[in-house]
Design an enzyme around this catalytic site. Structure first.
Site, PDB file in Angstrom:
ATOM      1  CB  SER A 167      -0.855  -0.009   1.277  1.00  7.54           C
ATOM      2  OG  SER A 167      -1.448   1.259   1.500  1.00  7.54           O
ATOM      3  CE1 TYR A 180      -4.629  -2.122   4.999  1.00 13.08           C
ATOM      4  CE2 TYR A 180      -3.496  -0.040   4.613  1.00 13.08           C
ATOM      5  CZ  TYR A 180      -4.123  -1.177   4.130  1.00 13.08           C
ATOM      6  OH  TYR A 180      -4.209  -1.372   2.763  1.00 13.08           O
TER       7      TYR A 180
HETATM    8  P1  NAD Z   1     -11.207  -6.224  -0.392  1.00  8.89           P
HETATM    9  O1  NAD Z   1     -11.768  -6.127   0.975  1.00  8.89           O
HETATM   10  O2  NAD Z   1     -12.140  -6.245  -1.541  1.00  8.89           O
HETATM   11  O3  NAD Z   1     -10.257  -7.499  -0.538  1.00  8.89           O
HETATM   12  C1  NAD Z   1      -9.550  -8.089   0.495  1.00  8.89           C
HETATM   13  C2  NAD Z   1      -9.778  -9.584   0.399  1.00  8.89           C
HETATM   14  O4  NAD Z   1      -8.996 -10.256   1.397  1.00  8.89           O
HETATM   15  C3  NAD Z   1     -11.248  -9.948   0.655  1.00  8.89           C
HETATM   16  O5  NAD Z   1     -11.695 -10.790  -0.389  1.00  8.89           O
HETATM   17  C4  NAD Z   1     -11.207 -10.684   1.963  1.00  8.89           C
HETATM   18  O6  NAD Z   1     -12.196 -11.688   2.097  1.00  8.89           O
HETATM   19  C5  NAD Z   1      -9.811 -11.286   1.914  1.00  8.89           C
HETATM   20  N1  NAD Z   1      -9.348 -11.709   3.233  1.00  8.89           N
HETATM   21  C6  NAD Z   1      -9.440 -11.028   4.403  1.00  8.89           C
HETATM   22  N2  NAD Z   1      -8.943 -11.779   5.400  1.00  8.89           N
HETATM   23  C7  NAD Z   1      -8.518 -12.934   4.836  1.00  8.89           C
HETATM   24  C8  NAD Z   1      -7.918 -14.111   5.361  1.00  8.89           C
HETATM   25  N3  NAD Z   1      -7.675 -14.241   6.666  1.00  8.89           N
HETATM   26  N4  NAD Z   1      -7.611 -15.116   4.488  1.00  8.89           N
HETATM   27  C9  NAD Z   1      -7.873 -14.993   3.169  1.00  8.89           C
HETATM   28  N5  NAD Z   1      -8.450 -13.906   2.631  1.00  8.89           N
HETATM   29  C10 NAD Z   1      -8.766 -12.887   3.454  1.00  8.89           C
HETATM   30  O7  NAD Z   1     -10.180  -5.005  -0.510  1.00  8.89           O
HETATM   31  P2  NAD Z   1      -9.065  -4.672  -1.613  1.00  8.89           P
HETATM   32  O8  NAD Z   1      -8.998  -3.224  -1.688  1.00  8.89           O
HETATM   33  O9  NAD Z   1      -9.297  -5.454  -2.865  1.00  8.89           O
HETATM   34  O10 NAD Z   1      -7.741  -5.177  -0.875  1.00  8.89           O
HETATM   35  C11 NAD Z   1      -6.799  -6.053  -1.464  1.00  8.89           C
HETATM   36  C12 NAD Z   1      -5.401  -5.709  -0.989  1.00  8.89           C
HETATM   37  O11 NAD Z   1      -5.032  -4.425  -1.507  1.00  8.89           O
HETATM   38  C13 NAD Z   1      -5.247  -5.609   0.532  1.00  8.89           C
HETATM   39  O12 NAD Z   1      -4.012  -6.178   0.920  1.00  8.89           O
HETATM   40  C14 NAD Z   1      -5.253  -4.122   0.784  1.00  8.89           C
HETATM   41  O13 NAD Z   1      -4.545  -3.772   1.953  1.00  8.89           O
HETATM   42  C15 NAD Z   1      -4.528  -3.630  -0.464  1.00  8.89           C
HETATM   43  N6  NAD Z   1      -4.763  -2.212  -0.769  1.00  8.89           N
HETATM   44  C16 NAD Z   1      -5.994  -1.750  -1.143  1.00  8.89           C
HETATM   45  C17 NAD Z   1      -6.140  -0.399  -1.425  1.00  8.89           C
HETATM   46  C18 NAD Z   1      -7.451   0.186  -1.865  1.00  8.89           C
HETATM   47  O14 NAD Z   1      -7.530   1.419  -1.962  1.00  8.89           O
HETATM   48  N7  NAD Z   1      -8.469  -0.577  -2.150  1.00  8.89           N
HETATM   49  C19 NAD Z   1      -5.056   0.466  -1.307  1.00  8.89           C
HETATM   50  C20 NAD Z   1      -3.822  -0.037  -0.911  1.00  8.89           C
HETATM   51  C21 NAD Z   1      -3.688  -1.385  -0.651  1.00  8.89           C
END
Ligand code: NAD
Length: 282
Positions: A167, A180
């Site tokens: 991130s 986080y």
């Molecule tokens: P999201 O909530 O749609 O996806 C996260 C996924 O991780 C979900 O499907 C959830 O069920 C799964 N998950 C959670 N705990 C879990 C576990 N114990 N075992 C297996 N799966 C698990 O959100 P996203 O935005 O798609 O996030 C994906 C990644 O991107 C994350 O690591 C997040 O930190 C990172 N990220 C997202 C953003 C953003 O703006 N959306 C920005 C920076 C980083």
């Protein structure tokens, strides 16, 4: 110089060339958001994909169906990435089905926000457990298989590739989200240290650092016009990211086109890490 006077450079792209043909990929947390888009895009580029999920079996099945409908191959495996036992079982199931693994996308992640003095140990442990320990457990299983199998030149010049979904908060401090930010800071140095350790085995390990991407994790930041306008103050490119942007970057970074890239943090953030406040201040 305006746009008219700039030389036009068109990158040729062979429409039939699939970047990841014949490779086996595991994407964690792939039933929604960025993980879902990555799974679909890696399959489009020719990889067989494991769609890991922890909850939402139907959503995971829908991702598998979407991949199959466009001629790809995928299977869903349920596992909590913070459980050593479940991660090991998931890798065994994948290797039984697909024979090996070439690409791991450590994407699963979550937030449990609280002011620091109100943050419970359970909120702290949950976020570190999934975002950091979960990436460790999956990366360890992948590295074991990459080392066992080594390079298969017809498949890829590398013995294996790992993407850590980090991130912008691996470098931008984030008040109210200390667990986080700590987890993503940890991901950064885990990724770089691991990249240093396994480079000689031709195992590539890199991070992708999304900025604000439109997914369920951050709905509050973009769902109302007021929230969106506030968010734009942080994004010089003046547009929220879409999951597909991260998916395309991931496919390229795990492909042999990026074979000499090792241990980097690749920011895909519309300029969020450029200290946007200084565009007018300072
Ligand atoms: P999201 O909530 O749609 O996806 C996260 C996924 O991780 C979900 O499907 C959830 O069920 C799964 N998950 C959670 N705990 C879990 C576990 N114990 N075992 C297996 N799966 C698990 O959100 P996203 O935005 O798609 O996030 C994906 C990644 O991107 C994350 O690591 C997040 O930190 C990172 N990220 C997202 C953003 C953003 O703006 N959306 C920005 C920076 C980083």
């Amino acid at each position: 110089m305006n746009d008219e006077t700039l030389p036009k450079v068109v990158m040729p792209r062979c429409p039939n060339r699939q970047l990841l043909k014949g490779q086996k990929a595991l994407v964690t947390g792939a039933s929604s958001g960025i993980g879902r888009a990555v799974a679909v895009y890696l399959a489009k580029e020719g990889a067989d994909v494991v769609v890991n999920y922890v909850a939402g079996e139907e959503q995971a099945a829908a991702v598998v169906d979407e991949i199959a409908a466009s001629g790809g191959r995928a299977m869903a495996i349920r596992a909590d990435v913070s459980s050593e036992e479940q991660v090991r079982a998931m890798f065994r199931q994948m290797i039984d089905a697909y024979g090996t693994i070439d690409i791991l996308v450590n994407n699963a992640g979550l937030q449990q926000d609280a002011p620091f003095d109100e943050m419970t140990l359970s909120q702290w442990n949950k976020v570190i457990g999934v975002n950091l320990t979960g990436q460790f457990l999956c990366a360890r299983e992948a590295v074991r298989e990459f080392k066992r199998r080594g390079v298969v030149p017809e498949v890829s010049c590398a013995a294996g590739k790992i993407i850590s979904m980090s991130s912008v908060h691996e470098v931008i401090p984030w008040a109210g989200h200390v667990n986080y930010a700590a987890s993503k800071g940890g991901v950064m140095l885990m990724t770089k240290s691991l990249a240093q350790e396994v480079a000689a085995y031709r195992i590539r390990v890199n991070s992708i650092c999304p900025g604000a991407v439109r997914t369920p994790i951050n709905t509050a930041a973009w769902e109302t016009p007021e929230a969106y306008a506030e968010l734009m103050k942080l994004i010089p490119y003046n547009r929220i990211g879409e999951p597909d942007y991260i998916a395309r970057t991931t496919a390229w970074l795990v492909s042999d086109d990026a074979d000499y890239i090792q241990g980097i943090s690749l920011f895909v953030d519309g300029g969020m890490t450029l200290y946007p406040g200084f565009a007018v201040g300072g």
